[in-house]
Motif scaffolding. Structure first.
Motif, PDB file in Angstrom:
ATOM      1  N   ASN A   1       9.069  -9.426  -4.995  1.00  0.00           N
ATOM      2  CA  ASN A   1      10.242  -9.000  -5.081  1.00  0.00           C
ATOM      3  C   ASN A   1      11.520  -9.259  -4.326  1.00  0.00           C
ATOM      4  OD1 ASN A   1       9.849  -6.799  -7.796  1.00  0.00           O
ATOM      5  ND2 ASN A   1       8.151  -6.722  -6.382  1.00  0.00           N
ATOM      6  N   GLY A   2      11.284 -10.085  -3.179  1.00  0.00           N
ATOM      7  CA  GLY A   2      12.156 -10.515  -2.069  1.00  0.00           C
ATOM      8  C   GLY A   2      12.659  -9.383  -1.342  1.00  0.00           C
ATOM      9  N   ILE A   3      11.866  -8.581  -1.025  1.00  0.00           N
ATOM     10  CA  ILE A   3      12.311  -7.156  -0.078  1.00  0.00           C
ATOM     11  C   ILE A   3      11.878  -7.404   1.131  1.00  0.00           C
ATOM     12  CG2 ILE A   3      11.847  -4.790   0.202  1.00  0.00           C
ATOM     13  CD1 ILE A   3      11.107  -4.620  -2.746  1.00  0.00           C
ATOM     14  N   MET A   4      10.694  -8.262   1.440  1.00  0.00           N
ATOM     15  CA  MET A   4      10.523  -8.526   2.686  1.00  0.00           C
ATOM     16  C   MET A   4       9.942 -10.015   2.733  1.00  0.00           C
ATOM     17  SD  MET A   4       8.221  -5.260   4.301  1.00  0.00           S
ATOM     18  CE  MET A   4       7.820  -5.587   6.011  1.00  0.00           C
ATOM     19  N   THR A   5      10.135 -10.957   3.870  1.00  0.00           N
ATOM     20  CA  THR A   5       9.348 -11.952   3.971  1.00  0.00           C
ATOM     21  C   THR A   5       8.616 -12.018   5.117  1.00  0.00           C
ATOM     22  OG1 THR A   5      11.299 -12.913   5.494  1.00  0.00           O
ATOM     23  CG2 THR A   5      11.699 -13.259   2.901  1.00  0.00           C
ATOM     24  N   GLY A   6       8.032 -13.252   5.445  1.00  0.00           N
ATOM     25  CA  GLY A   6       7.111 -13.318   6.629  1.00  0.00           C
ATOM     26  C   GLY A   6       7.961 -13.369   7.735  1.00  0.00           C
ATOM     27  N   LEU A   7       7.344 -13.530   8.932  1.00  0.00           N
ATOM     28  CA  LEU A   7       8.059 -13.923  10.225  1.00  0.00           C
ATOM     29  C   LEU A   7       7.995 -15.319  10.404  1.00  0.00           C
ATOM     30  CD1 LEU A   7       6.047 -11.520  12.639  1.00  0.00           C
ATOM     31  CD2 LEU A   7       8.345 -11.084  11.563  1.00  0.00           C
ATOM     32  N   ASN A   8       7.300 -16.177   9.540  1.00  0.00           N
ATOM     33  CA  ASN A   8       7.423 -17.477   9.221  1.00  0.00           C
ATOM     34  C   ASN A   8       7.004 -17.912   7.708  1.00  0.00           C
ATOM     35  OD1 ASN A   8       4.727 -18.404   9.589  1.00  0.00           O
ATOM     36  ND2 ASN A   8       5.191 -18.426  11.862  1.00  0.00           N
ATOM     37  N   ASP A   9       7.073 -19.048   7.533  1.00  0.00           N
ATOM     38  CA  ASP A   9       6.519 -19.379   6.153  1.00  0.00           C
ATOM     39  C   ASP A   9       4.889 -19.059   6.081  1.00  0.00           C
ATOM     40  OD1 ASP A   9       9.034 -20.151   5.540  1.00  0.00           O
ATOM     41  OD2 ASP A   9       8.611 -22.452   5.608  1.00  0.00           O
TER      42      ASP A   9
ATOM     43  N   GLU B   1       3.029  -4.197   7.872  1.00  0.00           N
ATOM     44  CA  GLU B   1       2.339  -3.817   6.617  1.00  0.00           C
ATOM     45  C   GLU B   1       2.474  -2.457   6.154  1.00  0.00           C
ATOM     46  OE1 GLU B   1      -0.669  -3.129   9.986  1.00  0.00           O
ATOM     47  OE2 GLU B   1       0.902  -4.264   9.644  1.00  0.00           O
ATOM     48  N   VAL B   2       2.598  -1.551   7.158  1.00  0.00           N
ATOM     49  CA  VAL B   2       2.700  -0.147   6.956  1.00  0.00           C
ATOM     50  C   VAL B   2       4.051  -0.103   5.903  1.00  0.00           C
ATOM     51  CG1 VAL B   2       3.112   2.382   7.578  1.00  0.00           C
ATOM     52  CG2 VAL B   2       1.497   0.772   8.684  1.00  0.00           C
ATOM     53  N   CYS B   3       5.078  -0.663   6.639  1.00  0.00           N
ATOM     54  CA  CYS B   3       6.374  -0.463   6.001  1.00  0.00           C
ATOM     55  C   CYS B   3       6.185  -1.163   4.611  1.00  0.00           C
ATOM     56  CB  CYS B   3       7.432  -1.338   6.838  1.00  0.00           C
ATOM     57  SG  CYS B   3       9.011  -1.397   6.061  1.00  0.00           S
ATOM     58  N   ALA B   4       5.376  -2.334   4.305  1.00  0.00           N
ATOM     59  CA  ALA B   4       5.401  -2.839   3.019  1.00  0.00           C
ATOM     60  C   ALA B   4       4.896  -1.772   2.134  1.00  0.00           C
ATOM     61  CB  ALA B   4       4.520  -4.294   3.138  1.00  0.00           C
ATOM     62  N   THR B   5       3.870  -1.011   2.585  1.00  0.00           N
ATOM     63  CA  THR B   5       3.188  -0.109   1.722  1.00  0.00           C
ATOM     64  C   THR B   5       4.088   1.023   1.426  1.00  0.00           C
ATOM     65  OG1 THR B   5       1.083  -0.793   2.812  1.00  0.00           O
ATOM     66  CG2 THR B   5       1.264   1.583   1.479  1.00  0.00           C
ATOM     67  N   ILE B   6       4.974   1.469   2.428  1.00  0.00           N
ATOM     68  CA  ILE B   6       6.031   2.641   2.093  1.00  0.00           C
ATOM     69  C   ILE B   6       7.138   1.971   1.042  1.00  0.00           C
ATOM     70  CG2 ILE B   6       7.893   3.709   3.125  1.00  0.00           C
ATOM     71  CD1 ILE B   6       6.304   3.698   5.895  1.00  0.00           C
ATOM     72  N   ILE B   7       7.402   0.935   1.202  1.00  0.00           N
ATOM     73  CA  ILE B   7       8.288   0.227   0.285  1.00  0.00           C
ATOM     74  C   ILE B   7       7.925   0.304  -1.036  1.00  0.00           C
ATOM     75  CG2 ILE B   7       9.986  -1.551  -0.216  1.00  0.00           C
ATOM     76  CD1 ILE B   7      10.936   0.318   2.075  1.00  0.00           C
ATOM     77  N   MET B   8       6.874  -0.160  -1.232  1.00  0.00           N
ATOM     78  CA  MET B   8       5.987  -0.278  -2.580  1.00  0.00           C
ATOM     79  C   MET B   8       6.034   1.158  -3.173  1.00  0.00           C
ATOM     80  SD  MET B   8       2.582  -2.165  -4.152  1.00  0.00           S
ATOM     81  CE  MET B   8       1.434  -0.779  -3.277  1.00  0.00           C
ATOM     82  N   ARG B   9       5.716   2.201  -2.432  1.00  0.00           N
ATOM     83  CA  ARG B   9       5.522   3.305  -2.994  1.00  0.00           C
ATOM     84  C   ARG B   9       7.047   3.999  -3.113  1.00  0.00           C
ATOM     85  NH1 ARG B   9       0.389   5.322   0.892  1.00  0.00           N
ATOM     86  NH2 ARG B   9      -1.108   4.173  -0.345  1.00  0.00           N
ATOM     87  N   PHE B  10       7.992   3.605  -2.243  1.00  0.00           N
ATOM     88  CA  PHE B  10       9.364   4.101  -2.400  1.00  0.00           C
ATOM     89  C   PHE B  10       9.963   3.634  -3.783  1.00  0.00           C
ATOM     90  CE2 PHE B  10      13.837   3.663  -1.172  1.00  0.00           C
ATOM     91  CZ  PHE B  10      14.206   5.094  -0.906  1.00  0.00           C
ATOM     92  N   GLN B  11       9.732   2.468  -4.147  1.00  0.00           N
ATOM     93  CA  GLN B  11      10.064   1.915  -5.267  1.00  0.00           C
ATOM     94  C   GLN B  11       9.115   2.196  -6.622  1.00  0.00           C
ATOM     95  OE1 GLN B  11      12.961   0.972  -4.395  1.00  0.00           O
ATOM     96  NE2 GLN B  11      13.091  -0.773  -5.720  1.00  0.00           N
ATOM     97  N   GLY B  12       8.119   3.075  -6.381  1.00  0.00           N
ATOM     98  CA  GLY B  12       7.187   3.317  -7.341  1.00  0.00           C
ATOM     99  C   GLY B  12       6.632   1.905  -8.301  1.00  0.00           C
ATOM    100  N   GLY B  13       6.651   0.945  -7.433  1.00  0.00           N
ATOM    101  CA  GLY B  13       5.987  -0.358  -7.809  1.00  0.00           C
ATOM    102  C   GLY B  13       4.813  -0.292  -7.698  1.00  0.00           C
ATOM    103  N   GLU B  14       4.149  -1.801  -8.251  1.00  0.00           N
ATOM    104  CA  GLU B  14       2.846  -2.119  -8.058  1.00  0.00           C
ATOM    105  C   GLU B  14       2.735  -3.604  -8.201  1.00  0.00           C
ATOM    106  OE1 GLU B  14       0.056  -1.511 -11.308  1.00  0.00           O
ATOM    107  OE2 GLU B  14       1.781  -0.921 -12.555  1.00  0.00           O
ATOM    108  N   TYR B  15       1.932  -3.953  -7.284  1.00  0.00           N
ATOM    109  CA  TYR B  15       1.610  -5.724  -7.383  1.00  0.00           C
ATOM    110  C   TYR B  15       0.869  -5.955  -8.842  1.00  0.00           C
ATOM    111  CZ  TYR B  15       0.079 -10.425  -6.703  1.00  0.00           C
ATOM    112  OH  TYR B  15      -0.379 -11.605  -6.993  1.00  0.00           O
ATOM    113  N   ILE B  16       1.412  -6.968  -9.595  1.00  0.00           N
ATOM    114  CA  ILE B  16       0.806  -7.396 -10.619  1.00  0.00           C
ATOM    115  C   ILE B  16      -0.264  -8.431 -10.441  1.00  0.00           C
ATOM    116  CG2 ILE B  16       1.239  -8.262 -13.171  1.00  0.00           C
ATOM    117  CD1 ILE B  16       2.323  -5.559 -12.587  1.00  0.00           C
ATOM    118  N   GLU B  17      -1.626  -7.997 -10.533  1.00  0.00           N
ATOM    119  CA  GLU B  17      -2.542  -9.111 -10.094  1.00  0.00           C
ATOM    120  C   GLU B  17      -2.901 -10.091 -11.026  1.00  0.00           C
ATOM    121  OE1 GLU B  17      -4.353 -11.109  -7.433  1.00  0.00           O
ATOM    122  OE2 GLU B  17      -4.065  -9.094  -6.569  1.00  0.00           O
ATOM    123  N   THR B  18      -2.914 -11.296 -11.043  1.00  0.00           N
ATOM    124  CA  THR B  18      -3.084 -12.217 -12.038  1.00  0.00           C
ATOM    125  C   THR B  18      -4.412 -13.044 -11.703  1.00  0.00           C
ATOM    126  OG1 THR B  18      -2.002 -14.002 -10.849  1.00  0.00           O
ATOM    127  CG2 THR B  18      -0.822 -12.513 -12.358  1.00  0.00           C
TER     128      THR B  18
END
Length: 339
Positions: free
Chosen positions: A46-54, A188-205
Motif C-alpha cells: 500500500n506504499g505506506i512503508m518502504t525498506g531501508l533499501n531495496d 516491524e511492530v510499526c508495520a503491524t500497528i499501521i495495518m491494524r490502524f487501517q483495519g487492513g489485511e494482506y491479500i495472500e495469493t
C-alpha cells in the motif's frame, strides 16, 4: 470489489513467532513464518512503508521520528506543503521535511521543548507514537484507569491523554502487563500497528506456476506469446513483453489473482489499462481495454471481472495484452497463468 476502510484499532503488544528459511521476495530479512510477515507486505503493498533499501526492510531495527512522521503523512495522502523553517534540524531538502512540516502544521508533532529541535533521527518511543496517533485522530478526550499497569507512573504528563485514549480503546493491551511508555518501537511492530490502524489485511495469493486463473477465459485464442515476434502493426514492439488474448470487443477481463488495484490509466501505446499488485513482488498489467470496471484502491478477488476487451492503444484488433512483472521486470506470463 471493496474498499478497505480505516477503523482506527491497533495494539502495541509485541508478538513473537518462529522464522522459516522462506523470505518475502522483496526483502531478505522478512521471513514467511515471521509474525510480522503479512503486516510488512501490507504496508509495502500500500506504499505506506518502504525498506531501508531495496532488499532490506529492517526487522528488529528501531523506527525513527522522521520515519513515523512520513508514515502519517502518507496515510493523509501526502498533501502539498510549503516549507517553513520551523526546526533547526529540518532542512528544505531533507526527505522527511514535508512530512514533519505537515505534521507540525496540523498539531500532530512538536519539537523538544528544551532545544526546539525535532530529532528526526531519534528513536521513537511507545508514548511518542501513541501521542502522535492520538493527535492524528483528532485528540478525542477519553479517560481511563492506568493503575493496573505497574509502570503507569512513568507515563509523561504530555502523553497521558494519548495513553488513556489508547488504553480505553484497546489500542494498548500492555507489553508483558507493562505500558513500557519509554520503550522503543521497531519497524516491524510499526508495520503491524499501521495495518491494524487501517483495519487492513494482506491479500495472500498463490503466486507461482499454475496459481493464477486465466485472465480472459472468453478469448478465441492466444495470438502472441512472450518474447520476440514480427511486429503485427506499425508502432507495436517486436520484443513482446506479455501475452495477447484475441477476443471480441466487450469480452470479460478477470483479475488473474487476488490483489489491490494500484493504477488505472491510459497511454497511446497501452490504451486503457489497469495494474493490479498481487503481492510477493508480482504486478499484472491488463491493457487495450474498452471499459474498465475496477478503480484504483479496490481490493479484487481472483476471477473477478475488472474490465472488458477492447482495441484502444496500438493494436491490430481487439485483444487483451496481459503482462506479469516480478519486482518490476516483465516475465513470461506462462509461468503463472494456465495454458
Amino acid at each position: 470489489m471493496k474498499k478497505k476502510i480505516g477503523v482506527f484499532i491497533l495494539t502495541l503488544t509485541l508478538m513473537f513467532g518462529l522464522c522459516s528459511n522462506t523470505v518475502f521476495a522483496a526483502y531478505s530479512d522478512v521471513y514467511q513464518n515471521g509474525w510480522y510477515y503479512g503486516a510488512v507486505q501490507y504496508v509495502s503493498q500500500n506504499g505506506i512503508m518502504t525498506g531501508l533499501n531495496d532488499t532490506y526492510f529492517g526487522v528488529g531495527e528501531s523506527l525513527k521520528r522522521g520515519q513515523f512522521a512520513l508514515i502519517l503523512y502518507r496515510l493523509a495522502g501526502t498533501p502539498d506543503v510549503e516549507f517553513e523553517n520551523k526546526f533547526p534540524d529540518i532542512g528544505a531538502n531533507d526527505w522527511y521535511a514535508n512530512a514533519v512540516i505537515w505534521a507540525s502544521d496540523n498539531g500532530i508533532v512538536t519539537g523538544y521543548t528544551d532545544t526546539g529541535l525535532f530529532g528526526p533521527s531519534d528513536e521513537i518511543t511507545r508514548e511518542q507514537m501513541v501521542t502522535m496517533l492520538h493527535r492524528f485522530e483528532g485528540s478525542p478526550q477519553v479517560s481511563a484507569d492506568l493503575s493496573g499497569y505497574p509502570d503507569s507512573g512513568l507515563v509523561g504528563a504530555w502523553s497521558l491523554a494519548g495513553m488513556q485514549w489508547a488504553v480505553a480503546n484497546g489500542i494498548i493491551s500492555g507489553d508483558n502487563n507493562m505500558l513500557n511508555p519509554q520503550g522503543i518501537t521497531t519497524r516491524e511492530v510499526c508495520a503491524t500497528i499501521i495495518m491494524r490502524f487501517q483495519g487492513g489485511e494482506y491479500i495472500e495469493t498463490e503466486a507461482g506456476p499454475g496459481g493464477f486463473v486465466n485472465p480472459c477465459p472468453g478469448a478465441n485464442y492466444v495470438s502472441s506469446e512472450f518474447g520476440y515476434r514480427v511486429s503485427p502493426t506499425e508502432g507495436a514492439s517486436s520484443n513482446h513483453q506479455g501475452r495477447d488474448y484475441a477476443a471480441s470487443e466487450g469480452t470479460a477481463i478477470l483479475a488473474a489473482a487476488s490483489g489491490k488495484v494500484v493504477l488505472v490509466g491510459y497511454t497511446s501505446a497501452r490504451g486503457n489499462y489497469i495494474v493490479i499488485d498481487h503481492g510477493n513482488g508480482v504486478e499484472c498489467y491488463y491493457q487495450h481495454c474498452s471499459k474498465i470496471i475496477a478503480s484504483a484502491g479496490d481490493i479484487v478477488e481472483a476471477g473477478e471481472k475488472i474490465a472488458e476487451v477492447g482495441s484502444t492503444g496500438i493494436v491490430s484488433g481487439p485483444h487483451l495484452h496481459f503482462e506479469v512483472h516480478e519486482n518490476g521486470v516483465p516475465v513470461d506470463p506462462r509461468k503463472y497463468v494456465p495454458e
